[in-house]
Scaffold this motif. Structure first.
Motif, PDB file in Angstrom:
ATOM      1  N   MET A 281       0.827  -1.193   0.000  1.00  0.00           N
ATOM      2  CA  MET A 281       0.000   0.000   0.000  1.00  0.00           C
ATOM      3  C   MET A 281       0.870   1.255   0.000  1.00  0.00           C
ATOM      4  N   LEU A 282       0.419   2.255  -0.707  1.00  0.00           N
ATOM      5  CA  LEU A 282       1.193   3.481  -0.866  1.00  0.00           C
ATOM      6  C   LEU A 282       1.534   4.116   0.472  1.00  0.00           C
ATOM      7  N   PHE A 283       0.552   4.281   1.342  1.00  0.00           N
ATOM      8  CA  PHE A 283       0.814   4.931   2.620  1.00  0.00           C
ATOM      9  C   PHE A 283       1.844   4.142   3.428  1.00  0.00           C
ATOM     10  N   ASP A 284       1.738   2.818   3.451  1.00  0.00           N
ATOM     11  CA  ASP A 284       2.684   1.986   4.204  1.00  0.00           C
ATOM     12  C   ASP A 284       4.103   2.136   3.672  1.00  0.00           C
ATOM     13  N   ARG A 285       4.238   2.201   2.357  1.00  0.00           N
ATOM     14  CA  ARG A 285       5.555   2.356   1.743  1.00  0.00           C
ATOM     15  C   ARG A 285       6.164   3.706   2.117  1.00  0.00           C
ATOM     16  N   ILE A 286       5.350   4.755   2.073  1.00  0.00           N
ATOM     17  CA  ILE A 286       5.840   6.094   2.428  1.00  0.00           C
ATOM     18  C   ILE A 286       6.195   6.139   3.915  1.00  0.00           C
ATOM     19  N   LYS A 287       5.366   5.563   4.751  1.00  0.00           N
ATOM     20  CA  LYS A 287       5.626   5.544   6.189  1.00  0.00           C
ATOM     21  C   LYS A 287       6.945   4.842   6.492  1.00  0.00           C
ATOM     22  N   LYS A 288       7.196   3.714   5.852  1.00  0.00           N
ATOM     23  CA  LYS A 288       8.428   2.964   6.065  1.00  0.00           C
ATOM     24  C   LYS A 288       9.641   3.792   5.646  1.00  0.00           C
ATOM     25  N   LEU A 289       9.556   4.454   4.498  1.00  0.00           N
ATOM     26  CA  LEU A 289      10.665   5.274   4.029  1.00  0.00           C
ATOM     27  C   LEU A 289      10.916   6.450   4.962  1.00  0.00           C
TER      28      LEU A 289
ATOM     29  N   ILE B  93      -1.213  12.698   3.042  1.00  0.00           N
ATOM     30  CA  ILE B  93      -0.621  11.409   2.686  1.00  0.00           C
ATOM     31  C   ILE B  93      -1.426  10.254   3.267  1.00  0.00           C
ATOM     32  N   SER B  94      -1.927  10.414   4.472  1.00  0.00           N
ATOM     33  CA  SER B  94      -2.717   9.320   5.056  1.00  0.00           C
ATOM     34  C   SER B  94      -3.999   9.072   4.263  1.00  0.00           C
ATOM     35  N   LYS B  95      -4.505  10.091   3.597  1.00  0.00           N
ATOM     36  CA  LYS B  95      -5.714   9.944   2.776  1.00  0.00           C
ATOM     37  C   LYS B  95      -5.433   9.208   1.472  1.00  0.00           C
ATOM     38  N   TRP B  96      -4.166   9.055   1.108  1.00  0.00           N
ATOM     39  CA  TRP B  96      -3.812   8.383  -0.129  1.00  0.00           C
ATOM     40  C   TRP B  96      -4.119   6.893  -0.061  1.00  0.00           C
ATOM     41  N   GLY B  97      -4.437   6.381   1.107  1.00  0.00           N
ATOM     42  CA  GLY B  97      -4.876   5.003   1.215  1.00  0.00           C
ATOM     43  C   GLY B  97      -6.274   4.821   0.665  1.00  0.00           C
ATOM     44  N   GLU B  98      -7.035   5.901   0.598  1.00  0.00           N
ATOM     45  CA  GLU B  98      -8.424   5.860   0.142  1.00  0.00           C
ATOM     46  C   GLU B  98      -8.612   6.453  -1.253  1.00  0.00           C
ATOM     47  N   SER B  99      -7.710   7.320  -1.651  1.00  0.00           N
ATOM     48  CA  SER B  99      -7.808   7.953  -2.960  1.00  0.00           C
ATOM     49  C   SER B  99      -6.411   8.114  -3.544  1.00  0.00           C
ATOM     50  N   GLU B 100      -6.358   8.281  -4.838  1.00  0.00           N
ATOM     51  CA  GLU B 100      -5.073   8.403  -5.512  1.00  0.00           C
ATOM     52  C   GLU B 100      -4.615   9.859  -5.507  1.00  0.00           C
ATOM     53  N   PRO B 101      -3.325  10.065  -5.253  1.00  0.00           N
ATOM     54  CA  PRO B 101      -2.803  11.434  -5.264  1.00  0.00           C
ATOM     55  C   PRO B 101      -2.585  11.932  -6.686  1.00  0.00           C
TER      56      PRO B 101
ATOM     57  N   GLY C 224      13.894  10.423  -1.880  1.00  0.00           N
ATOM     58  CA  GLY C 224      15.017   9.872  -2.624  1.00  0.00           C
ATOM     59  C   GLY C 224      14.666   8.609  -3.395  1.00  0.00           C
ATOM     60  N   THR C 225      13.452   8.565  -3.907  1.00  0.00           N
ATOM     61  CA  THR C 225      12.998   7.410  -4.675  1.00  0.00           C
ATOM     62  C   THR C 225      12.196   7.897  -5.866  1.00  0.00           C
ATOM     63  N   THR C 226      11.513   7.002  -6.537  1.00  0.00           N
ATOM     64  CA  THR C 226      10.693   7.376  -7.684  1.00  0.00           C
ATOM     65  C   THR C 226       9.225   7.102  -7.386  1.00  0.00           C
ATOM     66  N   SER C 227       8.362   7.755  -8.119  1.00  0.00           N
ATOM     67  CA  SER C 227       6.931   7.508  -7.946  1.00  0.00           C
ATOM     68  C   SER C 227       6.596   6.075  -8.346  1.00  0.00           C
ATOM     69  N   GLU C 228       7.316   5.531  -9.311  1.00  0.00           N
ATOM     70  CA  GLU C 228       7.084   4.148  -9.732  1.00  0.00           C
ATOM     71  C   GLU C 228       7.337   3.182  -8.582  1.00  0.00           C
ATOM     72  N   LYS C 229       8.406   3.407  -7.834  1.00  0.00           N
ATOM     73  CA  LYS C 229       8.718   2.532  -6.706  1.00  0.00           C
ATOM     74  C   LYS C 229       7.686   2.688  -5.587  1.00  0.00           C
ATOM     75  N   LEU C 230       7.186   3.890  -5.395  1.00  0.00           N
ATOM     76  CA  LEU C 230       6.164   4.095  -4.370  1.00  0.00           C
ATOM     77  C   LEU C 230       4.866   3.386  -4.749  1.00  0.00           C
ATOM     78  N   LEU C 231       4.580   3.296  -6.025  1.00  0.00           N
ATOM     79  CA  LEU C 231       3.335   2.692  -6.491  1.00  0.00           C
ATOM     80  C   LEU C 231       3.451   1.197  -6.790  1.00  0.00           C
ATOM     81  N   ALA C 232       4.651   0.640  -6.653  1.00  0.00           N
ATOM     82  CA  ALA C 232       4.876  -0.767  -6.988  1.00  0.00           C
ATOM     83  C   ALA C 232       3.945  -1.679  -6.187  1.00  0.00           C
ATOM     84  N   ASP C 233       3.570  -2.786  -6.802  1.00  0.00           N
ATOM     85  CA  ASP C 233       2.686  -3.756  -6.157  1.00  0.00           C
ATOM     86  C   ASP C 233       3.431  -4.683  -5.204  1.00  0.00           C
TER      87      ASP C 233
END
Length: 70
Positions: free
Chosen positions: A1-9, A31-39, A52-61
């Protein structure tokens, strides 16, 4: 999940979600709302750049990796 990935980073880099939101020009809690809707792409790119990453890596499955040595 996007929020979890951002939180970890954020944890790895020693910054809070609030600080990340502020530096990216986002509203508090955005950012916490990104779990319910797309930014918007521009907002996601700003966050990725600050982390220090890419949007692709943040959105990875791929699942969020836990700390090493576990």
């Amino acid at each position: 999940m996007l929020f979890d990935r951002i939180k970890k980073l954020c944890e790895e880099r020693g910054i809070s979600i609030y600080r990340l939101e502020k530096e990216a020009g986002l509203s508090k809690g955005a950012i916490s709302k990104w779990g319910e809707s797309e930014p918007a792409a521009s907002k996601l790119c700003a966050v990725a750049k600050l982390l220090g990453t890419t949007s692709e890596k943040l959105l990875a499955d791929e699942p969020v990796e836990q700390g090493k040595g576990a």
